[in-house]
Design a protein around this motif. Sequence first.
Motif, PDB file in Angstrom:
ATOM      1  N   THR A  26     -73.139 -73.402  52.853  1.00 12.16           N
ATOM      2  CA  THR A  26     -73.669 -73.518  53.935  1.00 12.16           C
ATOM      3  C   THR A  26     -73.313 -73.536  55.119  1.00 12.16           C
ATOM      4  N   LEU A  32     -67.123 -68.861  59.494  1.00 10.99           N
ATOM      5  CA  LEU A  32     -65.439 -69.422  59.474  1.00 10.99           C
ATOM      6  C   LEU A  32     -64.706 -68.495  59.497  1.00 10.99           C
ATOM      7  N   ALA A 322     -57.267 -74.710  52.886  1.00  8.71           N
ATOM      8  CA  ALA A 322     -58.392 -75.012  53.230  1.00  8.71           C
ATOM      9  C   ALA A 322     -59.701 -73.950  52.929  1.00  8.71           C
ATOM     10  N   ALA A 325     -60.436 -74.127  48.747  1.00  5.76           N
ATOM     11  CA  ALA A 325     -60.791 -74.588  48.648  1.00  5.76           C
ATOM     12  C   ALA A 325     -62.672 -74.631  48.770  1.00  5.76           C
ATOM     13  N   ASP A 329     -64.980 -75.146  46.233  1.00  2.00           N
ATOM     14  CA  ASP A 329     -66.322 -76.648  46.743  1.00  2.00           C
ATOM     15  C   ASP A 329     -66.630 -76.588  47.751  1.00  2.00           C
ATOM     16  N   MET A 330     -67.067 -75.678  48.247  1.00  2.00           N
ATOM     17  CA  MET A 330     -68.400 -75.452  48.859  1.00  2.00           C
ATOM     18  C   MET A 330     -69.935 -75.412  49.013  1.00  2.00           C
ATOM     19  N   ALA A 331     -70.624 -75.810  49.084  1.00  2.00           N
ATOM     20  CA  ALA A 331     -71.889 -75.860  48.334  1.00  2.00           C
ATOM     21  C   ALA A 331     -72.346 -74.399  48.710  1.00  2.00           C
TER      22      ALA A 331
ATOM     23  N   GLY B  91     -70.330 -80.925  50.014  1.00  2.00           N
ATOM     24  CA  GLY B  91     -71.003 -79.811  50.011  1.00  2.00           C
ATOM     25  C   GLY B  91     -70.270 -78.933  51.120  1.00  2.00           C
ATOM     26  N   ALA B  92     -70.485 -79.189  52.683  1.00  2.00           N
ATOM     27  CA  ALA B  92     -70.338 -78.806  53.861  1.00  2.00           C
ATOM     28  C   ALA B  92     -68.577 -78.397  53.790  1.00  2.00           C
ATOM     29  N   ALA B  93     -68.295 -77.284  54.705  1.00  2.00           N
ATOM     30  CA  ALA B  93     -67.732 -77.089  54.971  1.00  2.00           C
ATOM     31  C   ALA B  93     -66.455 -78.095  55.613  1.00  2.00           C
ATOM     32  N   VAL B  96     -65.088 -80.083  52.245  1.00  2.00           N
ATOM     33  CA  VAL B  96     -63.978 -79.394  51.965  1.00  2.00           C
ATOM     34  C   VAL B  96     -62.594 -79.705  52.808  1.00  2.00           C
ATOM     35  N   PHE B  97     -62.605 -79.330  53.891  1.00  2.00           N
ATOM     36  CA  PHE B  97     -61.590 -78.613  54.866  1.00  2.00           C
ATOM     37  C   PHE B  97     -60.899 -80.755  55.242  1.00  2.00           C
ATOM     38  N   THR B 311     -65.280 -78.878  61.768  1.00  2.00           N
ATOM     39  CA  THR B 311     -64.377 -77.961  61.385  1.00  2.00           C
ATOM     40  C   THR B 311     -62.992 -77.874  61.465  1.00  2.00           C
TER      41      THR B 311
END
Lengths: 342, 342
Positions: A26, A32, A322, A325, A329-331, B91-93, B96-97, B311
């Motif tokens: 997402t 990123l 990061a 992950a 872990d990110m949707a 669930g977003a970046a 996670v970070f 982020t």
Amino acid sequence: MPLTDRNQPVTETLADAIRRTIDTKTKPLGALGRIETLAEQIALLQGTTAPVMQACTLTIFAADHGIAHAGVSAFPQVVTGQMMLNFLGGGAAANVFARVNDVALQVVDAGVAGEPIAHPALVSRRIGPGTANFLDAPAMSPDEARTALGHGAEVARAASGEALAFGEMGIANTATAAALAHKLTGLPLADLVGRGTGLDDAGLRHKLDVLTRAAARTGALTPEQAMAEYGGFEIVMMAGAMLETARASRVVMVDGFIATAAALLATRLEPESRRAMVFCHKSHEAGHRALLAALDADPLLELDMRLGEGTGALLAWPLLKAAAAMMTDMASFEAAGVTNRD
Amino acid sequence: MPLTDRNQPVTETLADAIRRTIDTKTKPLGALGRIETLAEQIALLQGTTAPVMQACTLTIFAADHGIAHAGVSAFPQVVTGQMMLNFLGGGAAANVFARVNDVALQVVDAGVAGEPIAHPALVSRRIGPGTANFLDAPAMSPDEARTALGHGAEVARAASGEALAFGEMGIANTATAAALAHKLTGLPLADLVGRGTGLDDAGLRHKLDVLTRAAARTGALTPEQAMAEYGGFEIVMMAGAMLETARASRVVMVDGFIATAAALLATRLEPESRRAMVFCHKSHEAGHRALLAALDADPLLELDMRLGEGTGALLAWPLLKAAAAMMTDMASFEAAGVTNRD
């Protein structure tokens, strides 16, 4: 990419799957930036779309350099051993950054001058009490260089973590790194020599003059010859540790100028080690840019540091965590019910 | 520095003491580069040579923008609310970070379009269901802008940590940030407009055309007028949060382009807030460089990201911890028994 090369079908498929995993998260495509390319590298190295990056160990290799007697450093040679004790006592910058970022730290005596230091936490892998002065003679014998590589590999095998970071301490080792890199790459010494711990202009001119004379002592050298003629015990041992880390498909976290010289040596000995290397910090030391270009490397951080000790790698470690992950872990757009662009 | 200015003797003495503390640590002078200047800033802000940097909270402000209806974003407006739910679901970046770097995270609805979302973890500070389209009319009323500033201050007061990071989510908010920054600085819109979440060349030309027409609707504006005419609820609320954080001598961690526009607004409202700001990441969004120059800011990280959500600030947080720990935990030459250069 069509899978026409029968030798690499699995890797091709994996690379596609990794890219697809990243692109369905997402976020806008590519948003990123370097965290995405870092995640790709880690995932490819581990051979999975769900990489793990939980633990890291920093190994600091300390050694002394005969070239220090030619007056190429702003600090006296005795500081190498004193700083080794500072690492063991927990008071150096590397200790502080390791604690902040939850990185384990070990210290290896690769060949510090004087009597061996006895300390329960010190890993002793002494090749000798410092190298010979390579202005007049080879820094070490070919046997000593091979032994240093082997010790480095053993130290790396014993260290835990999905990534291993490497640091160094050794008065005059920017001079050693410059001479070694010059012989490995053919780059002009003037592009590789810097102020180290703080030489003034006259000191810098003297350092360049000393290294020019030292380099003239030999002609073209193989990497094996170069590491014995102009290496340092900590640099060669670090190269051995990097090679073993890469062989085990663990991430090699490369710090600043000295560590990059060790990484260069490692890639000249085993080119495939390059894929495991993450370059962590672009040092303020002048020669670092030339070495990074030779390795086609663009470090994650640029904080104007020039300390060594693995400090740049320690500060980059959270970025590796990061990146991994993000993969796990990110949707995805689908899982989170978020509308993607058309 | 002689203490001749009777208005600032305490600050002068403290600045000297901070610099001396850094310079006696076991490292060559200046060898930790930007970690040293960051430590200086934090120590001065906290008024001590022993700063503390233990906890951080990220607040993500979400809101919608009437200018989205002019077709200036690659994503539809519905995504703002969907992503707000993604933040709440973890669930977003940014989630996670935040987990990787042990940062607390809260989400504020500053004015997302449509019906309010009910969620126990959501902080509701809605000014309205999105701003008006500033192509035709003021984005919000002066009263709404003041209310947004006040809500931001309240949210910041309630957040814990020695540093507060701020992120945002709002489809079309790069357009809003560009228009607001243009009115605050007089910089050409062409220098401030970028691709946002991924506009193509035609989309970028259209965005610039829309913003040029919108800007022509008004003449010179005060900061108070500009924030109402061209602001976003999340941007003005973030500026209010930044101001309150700075008043409390806590570090304001500024993320990318949108957050920098909010920081710019904050400094135009209260110039002394600048000293509390740490700029965390140089965004890939085109207009960010111009805004950073206007603020004389050089971010710690440059990772080619352009996501927002805080982020970049999240990834920079370990550097702030490292800088403060350097001041308090690193040994001096004297304490460690290490020989300094002459």
